[in-house]
Design a protein around this motif. Structure first.
Motif, PDB file in Angstrom:
ATOM      1  N   UNK A   1      14.345  78.791 -21.528  1.00  0.00           N
ATOM      2  CA  UNK A   1      14.761  78.132 -19.716  1.00  0.00           C
ATOM      3  C   UNK A   1      16.403  77.872 -19.665  1.00  0.00           C
ATOM      4  N   UNK A   2      16.702  77.953 -18.259  1.00  0.00           N
ATOM      5  CA  UNK A   2      17.870  77.608 -18.267  1.00  0.00           C
ATOM      6  C   UNK A   2      18.731  76.810 -16.437  1.00  0.00           C
ATOM      7  N   UNK A   3      18.967  76.671 -16.249  1.00  0.00           N
ATOM      8  CA  UNK A   3      19.784  75.925 -15.314  1.00  0.00           C
ATOM      9  C   UNK A   3      20.786  77.080 -14.573  1.00  0.00           C
ATOM     10  N   UNK A   4      21.460  77.092 -13.799  1.00  0.00           N
ATOM     11  CA  UNK A   4      22.605  78.218 -13.079  1.00  0.00           C
ATOM     12  C   UNK A   4      23.436  77.592 -11.752  1.00  0.00           C
ATOM     13  N   UNK A   5      24.040  77.526 -11.575  1.00  0.00           N
ATOM     14  CA  UNK A   5      25.257  76.538 -10.176  1.00  0.00           C
ATOM     15  C   UNK A   5      26.060  77.303 -10.194  1.00  0.00           C
ATOM     16  N   UNK A   6      25.773  77.580  -8.952  1.00  0.00           N
ATOM     17  CA  UNK A   6      26.667  79.091  -8.335  1.00  0.00           C
ATOM     18  C   UNK A   6      27.406  78.769  -6.671  1.00  0.00           C
ATOM     19  N   UNK A   7      28.787  78.708  -6.769  1.00  0.00           N
ATOM     20  CA  UNK A   7      28.814  78.831  -5.332  1.00  0.00           C
ATOM     21  C   UNK A   7      30.543  80.102  -4.889  1.00  0.00           C
TER      22      UNK A   7
ATOM     23  N   UNK B   1      34.523  90.536   6.949  1.00  0.00           N
ATOM     24  CA  UNK B   1      35.502  91.336   6.888  1.00  0.00           C
ATOM     25  C   UNK B   1      36.397  91.484   5.948  1.00  0.00           C
ATOM     26  N   UNK B   2      36.913  92.577   6.107  1.00  0.00           N
ATOM     27  CA  UNK B   2      37.240  92.937   4.545  1.00  0.00           C
ATOM     28  C   UNK B   2      38.640  92.116   4.635  1.00  0.00           C
ATOM     29  N   UNK B   3      39.695  92.252   6.253  1.00  0.00           N
ATOM     30  CA  UNK B   3      40.836  91.291   5.779  1.00  0.00           C
ATOM     31  C   UNK B   3      40.848  90.258   5.850  1.00  0.00           C
ATOM     32  N   UNK B   4      39.398  89.081   5.886  1.00  0.00           N
ATOM     33  CA  UNK B   4      39.139  87.949   5.545  1.00  0.00           C
ATOM     34  C   UNK B   4      39.872  87.528   3.442  1.00  0.00           C
ATOM     35  N   UNK B   5      39.268  88.996   3.083  1.00  0.00           N
ATOM     36  CA  UNK B   5      39.394  88.662   1.680  1.00  0.00           C
ATOM     37  C   UNK B   5      38.739  88.830   0.433  1.00  0.00           C
ATOM     38  N   UNK B   6      38.461  88.745  -0.703  1.00  0.00           N
ATOM     39  CA  UNK B   6      37.242  89.488  -1.278  1.00  0.00           C
ATOM     40  C   UNK B   6      36.639  88.392  -2.157  1.00  0.00           C
ATOM     41  N   UNK B   7      35.298  88.593  -1.970  1.00  0.00           N
ATOM     42  CA  UNK B   7      34.258  87.387  -2.167  1.00  0.00           C
ATOM     43  C   UNK B   7      34.257  86.752  -3.729  1.00  0.00           C
ATOM     44  N   UNK B   8      33.925  86.366  -3.868  1.00  0.00           N
ATOM     45  CA  UNK B   8      34.498  85.419  -4.675  1.00  0.00           C
ATOM     46  C   UNK B   8      33.120  84.597  -5.690  1.00  0.00           C
ATOM     47  N   UNK B   9      33.248  84.260  -6.351  1.00  0.00           N
ATOM     48  CA  UNK B   9      32.602  83.653  -7.460  1.00  0.00           C
ATOM     49  C   UNK B   9      32.478  82.584  -7.981  1.00  0.00           C
ATOM     50  N   UNK B  10      32.139  80.974  -8.252  1.00  0.00           N
ATOM     51  CA  UNK B  10      32.155  80.357  -9.351  1.00  0.00           C
ATOM     52  C   UNK B  10      30.835  80.149  -9.783  1.00  0.00           C
ATOM     53  N   UNK B  11      30.730  79.383 -10.799  1.00  0.00           N
ATOM     54  CA  UNK B  11      30.085  78.186 -11.495  1.00  0.00           C
ATOM     55  C   UNK B  11      29.529  78.215 -12.619  1.00  0.00           C
ATOM     56  N   UNK B  12      28.452  78.045 -12.915  1.00  0.00           N
ATOM     57  CA  UNK B  12      28.321  77.536 -14.663  1.00  0.00           C
ATOM     58  C   UNK B  12      26.531  77.982 -15.167  1.00  0.00           C
ATOM     59  N   UNK B  13      26.449  78.559 -16.093  1.00  0.00           N
ATOM     60  CA  UNK B  13      24.642  77.890 -16.103  1.00  0.00           C
ATOM     61  C   UNK B  13      25.442  76.960 -17.841  1.00  0.00           C
TER      62      UNK B  13
END
Length: 208
Positions: free
Chosen positions: A169-175, A181-193
């Motif tokens: 089993x594990x835990x995950x933390x994501x931001x 809207x496209x002009x506001x930028x690309x999706x970002x994912x940061x985090x750790x498992x």
């Protein structure tokens, strides 16, 4: 003469969550924000809801805090699709609060077979709508890996994800930062498992 003043309050109980789609403050929301909200609310119930409007009518929708619009919804057993690339949240419980032109959420539920103990964040302004969420979850190694494989992260890290297997089993933390809207930028994912209690195997690395 004086400017017209409005002061209203209302309460609702036990209505389908999709009924909320009739009450968006469209004058303060971008088309993309409305489309996202309509798509995100898949199903479930609003167990309790309340709304308050107070201020000068001509200042509506209170973009700069001239008045107060606040709506609170307590969600039960909801299904919420935060992003088309991620699995939807199911059995979601918690609160969604709309304050003038912003939204705040504090939710828990399930994504796939993983447990989401908390998802907090929201949209700071529906004019230039960016969804920001801090998510903490837990589950078995296979459950967490399945969620990640069925996410946009697989496009970049698919080779690694497809070769590795996780036990325990594990835990995950994501931001998550998801511009609507496209002009506001690309999706970002940061985090750790946290894999401290997990078994990692990958034949290519000699880990069995």
């Amino acid at each position: 003469g004086t400017r017209p003043w409005i002061s209203l309050a209302a309460k609702i109980d036990d209505v389908p969550m999709t009924a909320a789609k009739q009450f968006w403050v469209r004058s303060s929301m971008s088309d993309a924000a409305i489309e996202w909200l309509d798509a995100a609310l898949v199903g479930g119930r609003v167990a309790h809801g309340a709304a308050l409007v107070r201020g000068n009518v001509r200042d509506w929708p209170f973009r700069h805090g001239e008045g107060r619009f606040e709506a609170l919804a307590e969600l039960e057993d909801a299904e919420v699709a935060f992003h088309s690339g991620w699995l939807p949240g199911r059995r979601v419980n918690g609160t969604a609060r709309f304050i003038n032109v912003a939204m705040e959420v504090e939710l828990s539920g399930e994504v796939g077979d993983a447990r989401v103990g908390g998802a907090r964040g929201g949209i700071a302004s529906f004019g230039d709508a960016v969804l920001a969420l801090d998510v903490r979850g837990s589950g078995s190694g296979p459950a967490l890996l399945d969620v990640l494989r069925r996410s946009p992260l697989h496009e970049r890290h698919g080779a690694l994800m497809d070769e590795v297997s996780l036990g325990g089993r594990g835990e995950v933390a994501l931001a998550l930062t998801i511009p609507l809207e496209k002009h506001l930028g690309e999706p970002k994912v940061e985090g750790q498992v946290d894999v401290a209690r997990m078994d990692l195997s990958n034949a290519a690395w000699g880990l069995d």
